[in-house]
Structures are given as C-alpha cells and as structure tokens.
Scaffold this motif. Structure first.
Motif, mmCIF file in Angstrom:
data_model
loop_
_atom_site.group_PDB
_atom_site.id
_atom_site.type_symbol
_atom_site.label_atom_id
_atom_site.label_comp_id
_atom_site.label_asym_id
_atom_site.label_seq_id
_atom_site.Cartn_x
_atom_site.Cartn_y
_atom_site.Cartn_z
ATOM 1 N N GLU A 98 -75.705 -18.833 33.598
ATOM 2 C CA GLU A 98 -75.196 -19.183 34.738
ATOM 3 C C GLU A 98 -73.827 -19.514 34.899
ATOM 4 O O GLU A 98 -73.117 -19.442 36.027
ATOM 5 N N SER A 99 -73.392 -20.247 33.764
ATOM 6 C CA SER A 99 -71.902 -20.732 33.945
ATOM 7 C C SER A 99 -71.162 -19.495 34.024
ATOM 8 O O SER A 99 -69.839 -19.464 34.753
ATOM 9 N N VAL A 100 -71.486 -18.354 33.462
ATOM 10 C CA VAL A 100 -70.774 -17.073 33.655
ATOM 11 C C VAL A 100 -70.903 -16.520 34.802
ATOM 12 O O VAL A 100 -69.794 -16.007 35.471
ATOM 13 N N ILE A 101 -71.931 -16.407 35.239
ATOM 14 C CA ILE A 101 -72.158 -15.725 36.782
ATOM 15 C C ILE A 101 -71.482 -16.387 37.678
ATOM 16 O O ILE A 101 -70.860 -16.003 38.603
ATOM 17 N N LYS A 102 -71.367 -18.098 37.609
ATOM 18 C CA LYS A 102 -70.766 -18.696 38.654
ATOM 19 C C LYS A 102 -69.258 -18.620 38.434
ATOM 20 O O LYS A 102 -68.724 -18.560 39.407
#
Ligand code: SF4
Ligand code: SF4
Length: 437
Positions: free
Chosen positions: A172-176
């Motif tokens: 999620e941190s990468v996608i965001k």
C-alpha cells in the motif's frame, strides 16, 4: 509479452533473502551519516559535537546546490562531525529512546489541494534521493515534460531482494506513493515493471493495481542490468537515453518502490528519508536477510546483528555484486543509495590471465561498446583512444568483467580511464567472482 534489452547477461539470482520477511535493525550504538549522499555534492552540517538530535531532525543541507538535506536517523548525542578521507560525517550516539523531532509536518489537506511545487518542496525537505539525484528534481525540473512514470520493481543484480520484500510486505505504501507521483507529474498512470519469472510478485502487483485507468504492469525478461533506469526504459519502450542525459529529457521518469513509499511517507507523516532497506548477503555472512536500518548504521554493527562474518570473509561490497564497490573497512556506513552489503570470501575471485579475444565482453555489453579495447587502452594509459571509443557511454554495469574468462578487470580499467579523462570515481572496483560466467 516480456521484453528485454540487447546485450546484458543472465545470472543466477542467489536471492534466498527474498523469501523471508525483512527485519528492522533499530539498535545500532552509533550511526555515521555522510554529508555527501549523492552526486558528490557536500552538505553543510547544521549540528556540532555535543548537540542532542531527534529522529527526523535536519542535520545538514546546502541550499545553494542541487541537493537535498540529510536528517538524524536515531535520537541521541552528536559525538563528532568529522572528516573521513575527504567526506564529512556526523556521528551520532544512539540513546535508544527513539524520540522523533516535533518539526515534522504531515499533510493535513487532500492531495488535490497541493500543487506540484508543494509536493516537490516537501519531497526535497524529506531528503529523498531517486536514482542518484534528489527526487524533487525529477518532479520539478521536468514538470510537464514527463509522460511516463515507471515504478521499477526489477532487481536484476544477484542477491538483491529488498524491493521485493517491501512490495510483498507493504504494497500500500508503494501504491499510494505511485499515486502521489502520478498526481505531482500531471500524468494519467504509472507503469509497474517487474521480471516475468517472479510469479508471486506479479500476482501481487496485478491484484494491487486493479485500477487499470491508473496503473499497468509490464514485464521484462530476467536479465542484468535491466534494473538500471536507462536499460529498463530501453527494454520496455525501445527508447535509448544517451549517456549524460536524464530519462526526464526523453519523457520518462523512474522511481523504485522504496522511493515511491518514501514520497508517500513524507507527505502522510512528514517523516524524512531516514531508514534504508538493504539486502545483507554473501557467502561470508552467517545470517543473510533483508533489513530496514537507520541511515548511517555501520557495516560492523549490521554484520554483528546478522550473526557475524564467517572466517573466510575477505571483502565487503557496498551495493550489488555487479556494480557495487569494495568498502575500505567495516566502519563504512549505509547511505541513502546503499542497496546492499555483501560479505564475500576470496574463494570465487578470478585471477587476471589476460585477454584471449573471445568476444564475450562485446556480446554482453548492453551499451554496444568494445570493452576489451577500452580495457587494453586504459591499461596502457591511452585514454584518448578510450574517449574515441565512447568510454563515457559505459554505465559501469560490470557485465563485461563478469563474463570475461581471462579475469580482465575491465570495468576497473574503464573507471580509471573515465577518471583520468574527467573526474569519475576510481575508489571502487567491480566484483568479478566468475560464478555463472
Ligand atoms: S571477454 Fe575477456 S578475454 Fe574475451 S575478449 Fe573480452 S576482455 Fe578479452
Ligand atoms: S561495464 Fe561498461 S563496457 Fe562493460 S558491459 Fe557494462 S556498459 Fe559495457
């Protein structure tokens, strides 16, 4: 269909660390944080011996230069600000209290209320480096000219697996982060690029990038050095970015998963880039693993945390096996660009028995150079000849030296020639252990 570059080599991965969760190493007794985190531009320290610092506090900057600040990665006391071989380090003793600076400024408005300049400014303040340049430069200097954002999930260097672990553990941190970058660049979508053989990672990417308006996933065949920005662009789009040019000048920008996640974290929490994901591996470390370490943690303490080195340990490489550089001692510390610490024995290293004109280096060179000639001229000090053979197009990927059956230290020779012709770094050397050649 998976794409690829011409040249390059296939190397056995040796990525055993990629199957285990990354571990946080939070207790180094000391960190030594370099004031030269990228491009050789020195920062001016803003702390002195005896100062107390908190995690995330700015400890050095150079506003007049194209660079970004560096921050304390642990809380504690500055024991020294000292010059080590021409490079200034702030040495901080960790008080193990993990106090965070109150200066952090998380974004408390919707992303759409921020301008591209606001985001670039926050990314600068967070000290995020991307591909060896301040990430803010990729966002501001080229605003409007970039058409494609690539999230580079390809780790083609043997041993390296920390980007994979980040994606599997904290997607999620990468996608965001990718969403923030898409917005800041004013483009419509991000392309996640990964190797076609990594089914687990591809399944994860497919499931996490379900919004096909915003994301797509492209694959490349497993081949080194396709994790390089230029090589990846070439593999995916068939576009060549010449040496000395930036991908942004050709409409592309490339971020790693860690850099994208750092951009997201800088906005969401205000926390600067103070921790680094690294792979600790090699045949001479007892417990190889992927780690998250405070920037400035020393190789000595990291080795200790990983069970210590084996008796046959002879060399530490900072970075990957192919393009990494030999460290002078275990006192060296992790910087923002350090992807790996490889603890290696001398057993596999090749002896230089001279060129037998087999042509393997020419076939392996992704830049279509003549590595054997470059090495031969460099060895004789005929640097003008090297220049006429386009030595500055060499990306120092190490493919040529790796495949050379004669053990010719081609990349070292090329580095020396580049330095003699105009200022490249010759302190390191490319490891050439001959395995899988
Ligand atoms: S691979 Fe080595 S031995 Fe073969 S041509 Fe190149 S330098 Fe010579
Ligand atoms: S190190 Fe330079 S000469 Fe050797 S293969 Fe890579 S780009 Fe070609």
């Amino acid at each position: 269909m998976a794409q690829t570059i011409s040249g390059g080599i296939r190397i056995d991965g040796r990525k055993s660390t990629g199957t285990k969760n990354a571990v946080a190493f939070t207790e180094p007794r000391l960190v030594a944080i370099s004031m030269k985190q990228h491009s050789g531009i020195p920062l001016i320290p803003s702390v002195a011996e005896g100062d107390h610092v908190d995690i995330g506090q700015c400890i050095g900057d150079n506003r007049g230069a194209p660079c970004c600040p560096v921050h304390a990665s642990v809380s504690g006391t500055v024991k020294a600000v000292e010059n080590r071989g021409g490079e200034v380090f702030a040495v901080i003793e960790n008080d193990m209290l993990y106090t965070v600076t109150p200066e952090l400024e998380p974004v408390d408005v919707p992303l759409t209320e921020l301008s591209a300049e606001d985001i670039a400014d926050r990314v600068r303040k967070a000290g995020i480096i991307s591909g060896g340049v301040p990430a803010c430069e990729k966002l501001s200097a080229t605003a409007g000219s970039v058409k494609r954002l690539i999230i580079n999930c390809v780790e083609s260097e043997p041993y390296l697996a920390s980007a994979r672990r980040l994606l599997l553990e904290q997607p999620e941190s990468v996608i965001k982060g990718a969403k923030v970058l898409v917005y800041a660049l004013g483009i419509r979508r991000a392309v996640f690029a990964a190797e076609d053989g990594d089914k687990e990672l591809l399944e994860l990417l497919d499931s996490r990038t379900a919004d096909k308006q915003l994301f797509s996933v492209k694959t490349v065949k497993a081949k080194y050095p396709q994790s390089g920005e230029r090589e990846l662009i070439n593999a995916l789009y068939g576009k060549e970015v010449p040496a000395g040019k930036r991908p942004e000048e050709y409409g592309f920008t490339v971020f790693t998963p860690e850099e994208a996640a750092a951009v997201y974290r800088a906005l969401a929490t205000g926390m600067p880039f103070v921790h680094k994901r690294i792979t600790v591996a090699g045949d001479a470390i007892k417990s190889p693993c992927c780690l998250v370490v405070p920037i400035g943690a020393t190789a000595e303490e990291i080795a200790e945390f990983c069970g210590g080195v084996k008796k046959r340990f002879s060399r530490l490489v900072l970075g990957g096996l192919m393009a990494g550089k030999t460290a002078e001692s275990l006192q060296c510390s992790v910087g923002k660009g350090t992807d790996a610490l490889l603890f290696l024995s001398a057993e596999k290293e090749k002896k230089n028995s001279g060129c037998i004109r087999c042509g393997r280096c020419v076939r392996a060179c992704p830049m279509r150079l003549m590595p054997h000639l470059l090495a031969a001229y460099a060895e004789k000090g005929k640097y003008g000849k090297c220049a006429s053979l386009d030595v500055f197009s060499c990306t120092e990927c190490g493919c040529c030296a790796y495949v050379c059956p004669g053990g010719v230290p081609i990349t070292e020779d090329i580095r020396r020639a580049k330095a003699a012709l105009g200022g490249a770094d010759v302190t390191g050397e490319v490891l050439n252990d001959g395995k899988d050649a």
